[in-house]
Design an enzyme around this catalytic site. Structure first.
Site, PDB file in Angstrom:
ATOM      1  N   GLY A   1      32.528  -3.088 -20.133  1.00  0.00           N
ATOM      2  CA  GLY A   1      31.690  -2.904 -18.953  1.00  0.00           C
ATOM      3  C   GLY A   1      31.144  -1.598 -19.171  1.00  0.00           C
TER       4      GLY A   1
ATOM      5  N   GLY B   1      28.455   0.046 -16.046  1.00  0.00           N
ATOM      6  CA  GLY B   1      27.445  -0.385 -15.130  1.00  0.00           C
ATOM      7  C   GLY B   1      27.587   0.130 -13.696  1.00  0.00           C
TER       8      GLY B   1
ATOM      9  CG  ASP C   1      27.632  -2.515 -20.816  1.00  0.00           C
ATOM     10  OD1 ASP C   1      27.253  -3.692 -20.838  1.00  0.00           O
ATOM     11  OD2 ASP C   1      28.046  -2.164 -19.611  1.00  0.00           O
TER      12      ASP C   1
ATOM     13  NE  ARG D   1      22.912   0.956 -28.653  1.00  0.00           N
ATOM     14  CZ  ARG D   1      24.035   1.593 -29.167  1.00  0.00           C
ATOM     15  NH1 ARG D   1      25.101   1.687 -28.308  1.00  0.00           N
ATOM     16  NH2 ARG D   1      23.984   0.449 -29.943  1.00  0.00           N
TER      17      ARG D   1
ATOM     18  CB  ILE E   1      34.490  -9.154 -22.579  1.00  0.00           C
ATOM     19  CG1 ILE E   1      33.648  -9.621 -21.752  1.00  0.00           C
ATOM     20  CG2 ILE E   1      34.936  -6.827 -22.712  1.00  0.00           C
ATOM     21  CD1 ILE E   1      34.031  -9.707 -20.692  1.00  0.00           C
TER      22      ILE E   1
ATOM     23  CE1 TYR F   1      32.523  -9.927  -8.429  1.00  0.00           C
ATOM     24  CE2 TYR F   1      33.123 -10.240  -5.876  1.00  0.00           C
ATOM     25  CZ  TYR F   1      33.004  -9.523  -7.166  1.00  0.00           C
ATOM     26  OH  TYR F   1      33.289  -8.456  -7.955  1.00  0.00           O
TER      27      TYR F   1
HETATM   28  P1  NAD Z   1      28.462  -4.201 -12.818  1.00  0.00           P
HETATM   29  O1  NAD Z   1      27.488  -5.120 -12.955  1.00  0.00           O
HETATM   30  O2  NAD Z   1      27.069  -2.924 -12.269  1.00  0.00           O
HETATM   31  O3  NAD Z   1      28.197  -3.908 -14.176  1.00  0.00           O
HETATM   32  C1  NAD Z   1      29.252  -5.104 -14.855  1.00  0.00           C
HETATM   33  C2  NAD Z   1      29.202  -4.873 -16.857  1.00  0.00           C
HETATM   34  O4  NAD Z   1      29.683  -5.834 -17.348  1.00  0.00           O
HETATM   35  C3  NAD Z   1      27.359  -4.382 -16.535  1.00  0.00           C
HETATM   36  O5  NAD Z   1      26.400  -3.002 -17.251  1.00  0.00           O
HETATM   37  C4  NAD Z   1      26.839  -5.469 -17.527  1.00  0.00           C
HETATM   38  O6  NAD Z   1      26.131  -4.703 -18.981  1.00  0.00           O
HETATM   39  C5  NAD Z   1      28.823  -5.791 -18.102  1.00  0.00           C
HETATM   40  N1  NAD Z   1      28.712  -6.665 -19.141  1.00  0.00           N
HETATM   41  C6  NAD Z   1      28.710  -7.883 -18.408  1.00  0.00           C
HETATM   42  N2  NAD Z   1      28.628  -9.444 -18.805  1.00  0.00           N
HETATM   43  C7  NAD Z   1      29.360  -8.450 -20.272  1.00  0.00           C
HETATM   44  C8  NAD Z   1      29.418  -9.165 -21.543  1.00  0.00           C
HETATM   45  N3  NAD Z   1      29.887 -10.544 -22.085  1.00  0.00           N
HETATM   46  N4  NAD Z   1      30.303  -8.305 -22.377  1.00  0.00           N
HETATM   47  C9  NAD Z   1      30.583  -7.033 -22.106  1.00  0.00           C
HETATM   48  N5  NAD Z   1      29.425  -6.157 -20.968  1.00  0.00           N
HETATM   49  C10 NAD Z   1      29.818  -7.412 -20.233  1.00  0.00           C
HETATM   50  O7  NAD Z   1      29.774  -4.036 -12.322  1.00  0.00           O
HETATM   51  P2  NAD Z   1      30.252  -3.014 -11.310  1.00  0.00           P
HETATM   52  O8  NAD Z   1      29.791  -2.974  -9.990  1.00  0.00           O
HETATM   53  O9  NAD Z   1      30.956  -2.209 -12.090  1.00  0.00           O
HETATM   54  O10 NAD Z   1      31.792  -3.996 -11.617  1.00  0.00           O
HETATM   55  C11 NAD Z   1      32.599  -3.651 -12.619  1.00  0.00           C
HETATM   56  C12 NAD Z   1      34.094  -3.919 -11.659  1.00  0.00           C
HETATM   57  O11 NAD Z   1      34.567  -4.192 -10.737  1.00  0.00           O
HETATM   58  C13 NAD Z   1      33.771  -6.339 -11.731  1.00  0.00           C
HETATM   59  O12 NAD Z   1      34.749  -7.079 -12.156  1.00  0.00           O
HETATM   60  C14 NAD Z   1      33.702  -5.750 -10.082  1.00  0.00           C
HETATM   61  O13 NAD Z   1      33.430  -7.608  -9.748  1.00  0.00           O
HETATM   62  C15 NAD Z   1      33.952  -5.262  -9.249  1.00  0.00           C
HETATM   63  N6  NAD Z   1      33.552  -4.724  -8.257  1.00  0.00           N
HETATM   64  C16 NAD Z   1      32.602  -4.003  -8.554  1.00  0.00           C
HETATM   65  C17 NAD Z   1      32.567  -3.792  -6.681  1.00  0.00           C
HETATM   66  C18 NAD Z   1      31.278  -3.275  -6.319  1.00  0.00           C
HETATM   67  O14 NAD Z   1      31.198  -2.972  -5.258  1.00  0.00           O
HETATM   68  N7  NAD Z   1      30.382  -2.534  -7.471  1.00  0.00           N
HETATM   69  C19 NAD Z   1      33.560  -4.456  -5.442  1.00  0.00           C
HETATM   70  C20 NAD Z   1      34.769  -4.748  -5.791  1.00  0.00           C
HETATM   71  C21 NAD Z   1      34.356  -4.734  -7.368  1.00  0.00           C
HETATM   72  N1  SER Z   2      30.371  -5.434  -3.680  1.00  0.00           N
HETATM   73  C1  SER Z   2      30.641  -6.096  -4.699  1.00  0.00           C
HETATM   74  C2  SER Z   2      29.664  -8.018  -4.505  1.00  0.00           C
HETATM   75  O1  SER Z   2      28.920  -8.003  -3.484  1.00  0.00           O
HETATM   76  C3  SER Z   2      31.778  -6.916  -4.053  1.00  0.00           C
HETATM   77  O2  SER Z   2      32.860  -6.930  -4.935  1.00  0.00           O
HETATM   78  O3  SER Z   2      29.333  -8.362  -5.520  1.00  0.00           O
END
Ligand code: NAD
Ligand code: SER
Length: 321
Positions: free
Chosen positions: A9, A12, A35, A38, A53, A142
């Site tokens: 990922g 992201g 990821d 791309r 994944i 979630y």
């Molecule tokens: P994001 O949505 O920005 O990025 C997730 C990435 O996963 C994307 O680039 C997507 O293309 C990729 N993805 C989706 N399905 C996939 C698959 N089958 N195989 C490979 N890649 C795949 O999310 P993020 O904000 O970077 O979050 C990353 C982690 O952190 C997650 O577990 C999220 O729950 C956790 N998190 C994020 C936040 C936040 O505020 N951003 C807060 C709490 C927890």
């Molecule tokens: N920032 C995340 C969401 O809103 C919290 O895990 O989904």
């Protein structure tokens, strides 16, 4: 010796900045950014390798091919997209997590980082300073996947000798990649709208206070918990993490100190219900005590840094055209 790190990922919101930090620490030859899709490169980070994944064999092949001993597993579906498509959220967040844990265990990976979230809490958890051991009864898919994911990570740490380390991130605010469909995304969108249009229509209520964190603190936390000696990591479920809590109205007021004419309206949508189910603030004393966690940014420092960075980018883009 430097770790050899695979990030899932990596395109992201977190991954695209974490990869830059990991490359600075461990060198480009030791970091493999993957990821499912791309994304356009920001220039500094290594190119993304395509890896889904949901394909367990492909994950194991990638780990073995690169001689990886450390995984940051970030691929997931976030809260708002997950509520709109619960089957996808379950598939990616649970089956995907199990694939990565299985592939990592069987390929001999030592250490794995997996972020949990404030989404583990439900309406019955204390709203203020939700403790580490609060009841975890989330009302979103979630949240269900994050609670189950925490238990799965703990199980693999006990039974498979895979050292899984995890934190419950609050909503993350960052200036680089756009957020991926969460309930806290308003706190990123608002900056772009303030700078580009001078106005923002917020999808949460003005008093929807939530726990938040600036990305540089989140990246530091992820690397810190991964590097700290094992005896200091007492929990292999997600550690509560906190930095600041604010409502949309409080964030808007702080932005107005930099952009005086900024106007905000409020049109709460289905994401308000998700926000209502989460705590307003988090007690992160276990992370502070066990492995020395301390945030560096508060609301004032974060807003000032975000606006500085976005304005710099705007000026650079204006010069390019
Ligand atoms: P994001 O949505 O920005 O990025 C997730 C990435 O996963 C994307 O680039 C997507 O293309 C990729 N993805 C989706 N399905 C996939 C698959 N089958 N195989 C490979 N890649 C795949 O999310 P993020 O904000 O970077 O979050 C990353 C982690 O952190 C997650 O577990 C999220 O729950 C956790 N998190 C994020 C936040 C936040 O505020 N951003 C807060 C709490 C927890
Ligand atoms: N920032 C995340 C969401 O809103 C919290 O895990 O989904």
């Amino acid at each position: 010796m430097k770790p050899r790190v695979l990030v899932t990922g990596a395109g992201g919101q977190i991954g695209s900045e974490l990869v830059t930090v990991l490359v600075q620490k461990y060198g480009e030859a030791n970091v493999f950014a993957t990821d499912k899709v791309r994304r356009p490169s920001r220039g500094a980070e290594p190119p993304l390798e395509l890896l889904d994944i949901l394909d367990r064999q492909a994950v194991e092949r990638a780990i073995k091919r690169h001689g990886v001993d450390t995984v940051y597993h970030l691929a997931a579906i976030l809260s708002a997209v997950g509520e709109a498509n619960p089957d996808l959220a379950w598939d990616v967040n649970m089956n995907g997590l199990k694939n990565v844990l299985d592939a990592a265990s069987s390929a001999g990976v030592d250490r794995l980082f997996w972020p949990s979230s404030i989404g583990v809490f439900g309406p019955d958890a204390p709203k203020v300073m939700a403790p580490q051991d609060a009841n975890l009864n989330p009302t979103t898919m979630y949240g269900v996947t994050k609670v189950s994911g925490e238990l799965l990570c703990e199980y693999y740490s006990l039974k498979h000798r895979l050292d899984v380390r995890s934190v419950r991130f609050p909503g993350l605010i960052s200036s680089e990649a756009p957020p991926g469909g969460g309930t806290t995304d308003y706190a990123v969108e608002i900056f772009h709208s303030a700078i580009e249009k001078g106005s923002y229509d917020c999808f949460l209520r003005e008093d929807a206070t939530l726990p938040m964190m600036y990305m540089p603190d989140a990246l530091r936390a992820a690397v810190q918990i991964m590097e700290v000696e094992g005896r200091r990591v007492r929990l292999h479920i997600g550690y509560n993490l906190a930095a600041m809590s604010f409502s949309p109205a409080e964030l808007a007021a702080e932005i107005m100190k930099h952009i005086g004419a900024f106007k905000v309206t409020y049109s709460p949508d289905s994401r308000q219900k998700i926000a209502d189910s989460w705590p307003q603030s988090i007690d992160d004393s276990d992370a502070r005590k066990d492995w020395g966690w301390r945030p560096q940014y508060d609301l004032k420092g974060m807003v000032s840094d975000m606006i500085g960075r976005l304005r710099e980018r705007q000026t650079a883009q204006a010069k390019d055209v």
